[in-house]
Design an enzyme around this catalytic site. Structure first.
Site, PDB file in Angstrom:
ATOM      1  CG  HIS A 124      36.304  35.976  35.339  1.00  0.00           C
ATOM      2  ND1 HIS A 124      35.256  36.046  36.230  1.00  0.00           N
ATOM      3  CD2 HIS A 124      35.721  36.036  34.109  1.00  0.00           C
ATOM      4  CE1 HIS A 124      34.104  36.137  35.590  1.00  0.00           C
ATOM      5  NE2 HIS A 124      34.366  36.144  34.288  1.00  0.00           N
TER       6      HIS A 124
ATOM      7  NE  ARG B 136      38.784  38.386  30.740  1.00  0.00           N
ATOM      8  CZ  ARG B 136      38.130  37.231  30.833  1.00  0.00           C
ATOM      9  NH1 ARG B 136      37.370  36.814  29.835  1.00  0.00           N
ATOM     10  NH2 ARG B 136      38.252  36.482  31.906  1.00  0.00           N
TER      11      ARG B 136
ATOM     12  CG  ASP C 249      46.073  57.968  30.940  1.00  0.00           C
ATOM     13  OD1 ASP C 249      46.076  58.236  29.722  1.00  0.00           O
ATOM     14  OD2 ASP C 249      45.483  58.664  31.789  1.00  0.00           O
TER      15      ASP C 249
ATOM     16  CD  GLU D 267      32.110  36.956  27.482  1.00  0.00           C
ATOM     17  OE1 GLU D 267      32.749  35.967  27.854  1.00  0.00           O
ATOM     18  OE2 GLU D 267      32.364  38.108  27.883  1.00  0.00           O
TER      19      GLU D 267
ATOM     20  CG  ASP E 283      31.128  34.142  30.441  1.00  0.00           C
ATOM     21  OD1 ASP E 283      30.420  33.952  31.443  1.00  0.00           O
ATOM     22  OD2 ASP E 283      32.244  34.688  30.504  1.00  0.00           O
TER      23      ASP E 283
HETATM   24  O1  LIG Z   1      33.978  32.834  28.512  1.00  0.00           O
HETATM   25  C1  LIG Z   1      35.166  32.479  28.649  1.00  0.00           C
HETATM   26  O2  LIG Z   1      35.552  31.300  28.508  1.00  0.00           O
HETATM   27  C2  LIG Z   1      36.141  33.495  28.981  1.00  0.00           C
HETATM   28  O3  LIG Z   1      35.828  34.660  28.920  1.00  0.00           O
HETATM   29  C3  LIG Z   1      37.458  33.073  29.547  1.00  0.00           C
HETATM   30  C4  LIG Z   1      37.227  32.855  31.023  1.00  0.00           C
HETATM   31  O4  LIG Z   1      36.975  34.082  31.653  1.00  0.00           O
HETATM   32  C5  LIG Z   1      38.283  32.109  31.790  1.00  0.00           C
HETATM   33  O5  LIG Z   1      38.381  30.808  31.386  1.00  0.00           O
HETATM   34  C6  LIG Z   1      39.602  32.755  31.934  1.00  0.00           C
HETATM   35  O6  LIG Z   1      40.092  32.298  33.160  1.00  0.00           O
END
Ligand SMILES: O=C(O)C(=O)C[C@H](O)[C@@H](O)CO
Length: 257
Positions: A48, A74, A88, A152, A178
């Protein structure tokens, strides 16, 4: 040349609390600064944030120069090709989003291992191997890799014990944003139903003997998660710090008076 030790993984395995910061700004300059702020780990987010592999390469260099915080990347998805490319360039710790089953968790682990333990593609002299200077890199690298899977969704919650039990899964991270959305409370991870689900998930991950992780920029909530036994807790983000602190500074001088 010897393989860099993954101090973050060792700390998680030993149950030592690791406090982290999420990096969304996608900037090697920022990463160099926050790597020396005192955090134990940083998430270099590519799910994100507008972050791509060559930028993460620079951020890894910046993290190494900047201080002690261990970089965790991530990835945008649980994908073999993506993981191979980040391995790598020397990433040792990964956060894998949206893992819903033991099979998906096992795939994530396999993507990080050379055959016969997995399906990682071989490159002769990647940055990860010190450009070929770590002679026994293929034999040594597995012990230094951390695979953190992110739960999530409702299905992920249902399967949390099976996911945590997968060999090679270092820890399980709960995605509060999420999860809130999946439970019908998008944008409200503080909703009692979401909080109950999170607390239940933390207890179940711990009962499996695996470290639990989470993110909360709310100090009281982050402290609550630590109290409940989370081992890796991100307590904010570089973007949040910049946005909120710059607003506060502007507001101090731009009052209605
Ligand atoms: O579900 C969530 O909460 C995350 O996975 C973290 C988010 O993606 C976000 O808050 C990170 O900017």
């Amino acid at each position: 040349m010897t393989i860099p030790q993954n101090s973050f993984k060792r700390a998680l395995d030993a149950g030592h609390l690791q406090i982290g910061l999420w990096s969304i700004l996608s900037s090697h300059v920022t990463v160099e600064i926050i790597a020396g702020s005192g955090f134990d780990w940083l998430v270099l987010d590519t799910e994100h944030s507008p972050n791509e592999l060559p930028m993460v390469y620079s951020q890894l260099q910046a993290a190494a120069a900047g201080g002690r915080a261990h970089p965790v990347v991530r990835v945008p998805w649980n994908d073999m090709v993506t993981l191979k490319r980040y391995l790598d360039i020397g990433v040792q710790s990964f956060l894998i989003p949206y893992v819903e089953s033991a099979e998906e968790a096992a795939n994530a682990v396999a993507y990080t291992r050379y055959p016969p333990h997995g399906v990682r593609g071989y490159s002769a002299a990647p940055r990860a191997s010190g450009f070929g200077r770590i002679k026994d890199y293929p034999q040594l690298c597995e012990a230094e890799l951390a695979v953190l899977v992110q739960v999530e969704s409702r299905r992920g919650l249902d399967n949390i014990e099976e996911i945590a039990a997968v060999e090679g899964v270092t820890g399980v991270f709960i995605g509060p944003g999420d999860l809130a959305a999946a439970l019908g409370h998008v944008g409200n991870p503080k909703h009692p139903e979401v909080q109950a689900a999170i607390e239940n998930a933390i207890a179940r991950i711990r009962a499996c003997g695996k470290p639990a992780g989470i993110l909360s920029a709310d100090e009281a909530l982050a402290r609550r998660y630590i109290e409940l036994g989370c081992t890796f807790v991100a307590v904010g983000s570089d973007l949040g710090i910049l946005a909120r602190t710059s607003e506060q500074l502007a507001a101090k001088f731009k009052t209605n008076a």
